[in-house]
Write an enzyme that holds these catalytic residues in place. Structure first.
Site, PDB file in Angstrom:
ATOM      1  N   HIS A 241      58.747  88.272  41.160  1.00 53.24           N
ATOM      2  CA  HIS A 241      59.361  87.247  40.311  1.00 53.24           C
ATOM      3  C   HIS A 241      59.605  87.743  38.876  1.00 53.24           C
ATOM      4  O   HIS A 241      60.745  87.854  38.416  1.00 53.24           O
ATOM      5  CB  HIS A 241      58.467  86.006  40.239  1.00 53.24           C
TER       6      HIS A 241
HETATM    7  C1  BDR Z   1      55.629  82.558  39.043  1.00 54.05           C
HETATM    8  O1  BDR Z   1      54.324  82.030  39.229  1.00 54.05           O
HETATM    9  C2  BDR Z   1      53.362  83.019  39.034  1.00 54.05           C
HETATM   10  O2  BDR Z   1      52.390  82.987  40.031  1.00 54.05           O
HETATM   11  C3  BDR Z   1      54.093  84.335  38.972  1.00 54.05           C
HETATM   12  O3  BDR Z   1      53.430  85.205  38.070  1.00 54.05           O
HETATM   13  C4  BDR Z   1      55.467  83.965  38.506  1.00 54.05           C
HETATM   14  O4  BDR Z   1      55.539  83.949  37.105  1.00 54.05           O
HETATM   15  C5  BDR Z   1      56.381  82.466  40.353  1.00 54.05           C
HETATM   16  O5  BDR Z   1      56.458  81.144  40.758  1.00 54.05           O
END
Ligand code: BDR
Ligand code: CA
Length: 314
Positions: A241
């Protein structure tokens, strides 16, 4: 080429860690002025410490790291140890950091940095938006000094923490509302984009082959963090992500996007944190965001592999 001045606001976290590596590998393109941390994937005491461990591993013990807000504005803190492990960086073991945590609060660093700038600061937000929202409330004039926010958050289709919400915006939807309505140019990198950036075994092989402490850390983190997403979504590897935000800053031509009005749900428990994206302008609300739609995933992984190789150079 003049390097973009950026501040990274994050909650490391496995994918935040890899985003930091990507950002630190190209100083000629990204001038990281500081890293601010927030409670999110794990509590603040761990996110600030993890940011320091990671900067040391990347050879950047000189970077100033700040601790920010320990909880969301209104809601109780929700963390994601089920995904990132108890430490936030499960899968690897790093020594206790030697570099200091700055005594200034992250919110004050954000305000000071923005106010000093001539409008050229880019903010990469990789976690809940609490720090930035508090900075906007404390000093609204910062809005005119921010060139752009590039945010990992929101979902166009399904969520990952509830059926409708993505984790970062679910954790602090009220902060997200402050940020989305602040009038600052904003690019939204949602789950629908990051789920296109899968760290398949083949892509990871190229990173593993670099065979350095930083490539081993990247692979170690992903081996642990991958399990959850692979089981839940049936992906062939974990989605990266937060690194998508940094890739957008380095290589915007890997992405396609459109302008739209984006709002966030803050009242319904059922859909709390849901991003409502007016793709077809049915509300006639003026667009407040550049909504990213797709990523060229092979190019992204080549860039990441190049970054890890660059950071591994003696
Ligand atoms: C986001 O949530 C977190 O767990 C990850 O680091 C990312 O920023 C994805 O939904
Ligand atoms: Ca994150």
């Amino acid at each position: 080429m003049v390097a973009k001045a950026i501040v990274i606001d994050c909650d490391p976290g496995a994918d935040d860690a890899i985003a930091l590596f990507l950002a630190l590998a190209f100083p000629e393109q990204l001038n990281v002025l500081g890293i601010t941390t927030v409670a999110g994937n794990v509590p603040l005491s761990l996110t600030q410490k993890n940011a320091r461990c990671l900067c040391e591993l990347a050879g950047r013990a000189d970077l100033p790291i700040y601790a920010g807000c320990p909880r969301p504005l209104l809601r109780p803190l929700i963390t994601a140890e089920d995904v990132h492990g108890k430490t936030g960086l499960d899968g690897i073991s790093l020594p206790e950091p030697q570099m200091p945590l700055q005594s200034q609060h992250a919110v004050d660093f954000l305000i000071e940095t923005c106010m000093r700038s001539t409008g050229n600061i880019t903010l990469a937000t990789l976690g809940p938006l609490t720090n930035l929202a508090v900075a906007i409330v404390k000093q609204p004039a910062i809005c005119q000094h921010i060139h752009e926010i590039v945010m990992m958050g929101g979902a166009l289709t399904q969520g990952n923490i509830t059926p409708s919400a993505e984790f970062n915006l679910y954790v602090d939807p009220h902060a997200a509302q402050i940020v989305l309505t602040a009038g600052i140019p904003l690019t939204m990198v949602s789950l629908d984009v990051t789920h296109q950036a899968i760290a398949t075994p083949e892509r990871l092989r190229a990173i593993r082959a670099i065979n350095s402490p930083i490539s081993a850390a990247t692979v170690g983190l992903l081996d642990h963090y991958g399990v959850y997403d692979m089981q839940r979504y049936g992906f062939s590897g974990p989605p990266l992500h937060d690194p998508c935000v940094i890739a957008y800053l380095l290589q915007p031509d890997f992405f396609t996007s459109y302008r739209a009005s984006v709002a966030v749900e803050t009242t319904s428990e059922l859909t709390m944190g849901r991003t409502v994206v007016d793709r077809w302008h049915v509300t006639n609300q003026p667009p407040n965001a550049n909504v990213v739609e797709s990523i060229e995933a092979d190019g992204f992984y080549q860039l990441l592999t190049q970054a890890i190789a660059k950071l591994s150079e003696p």
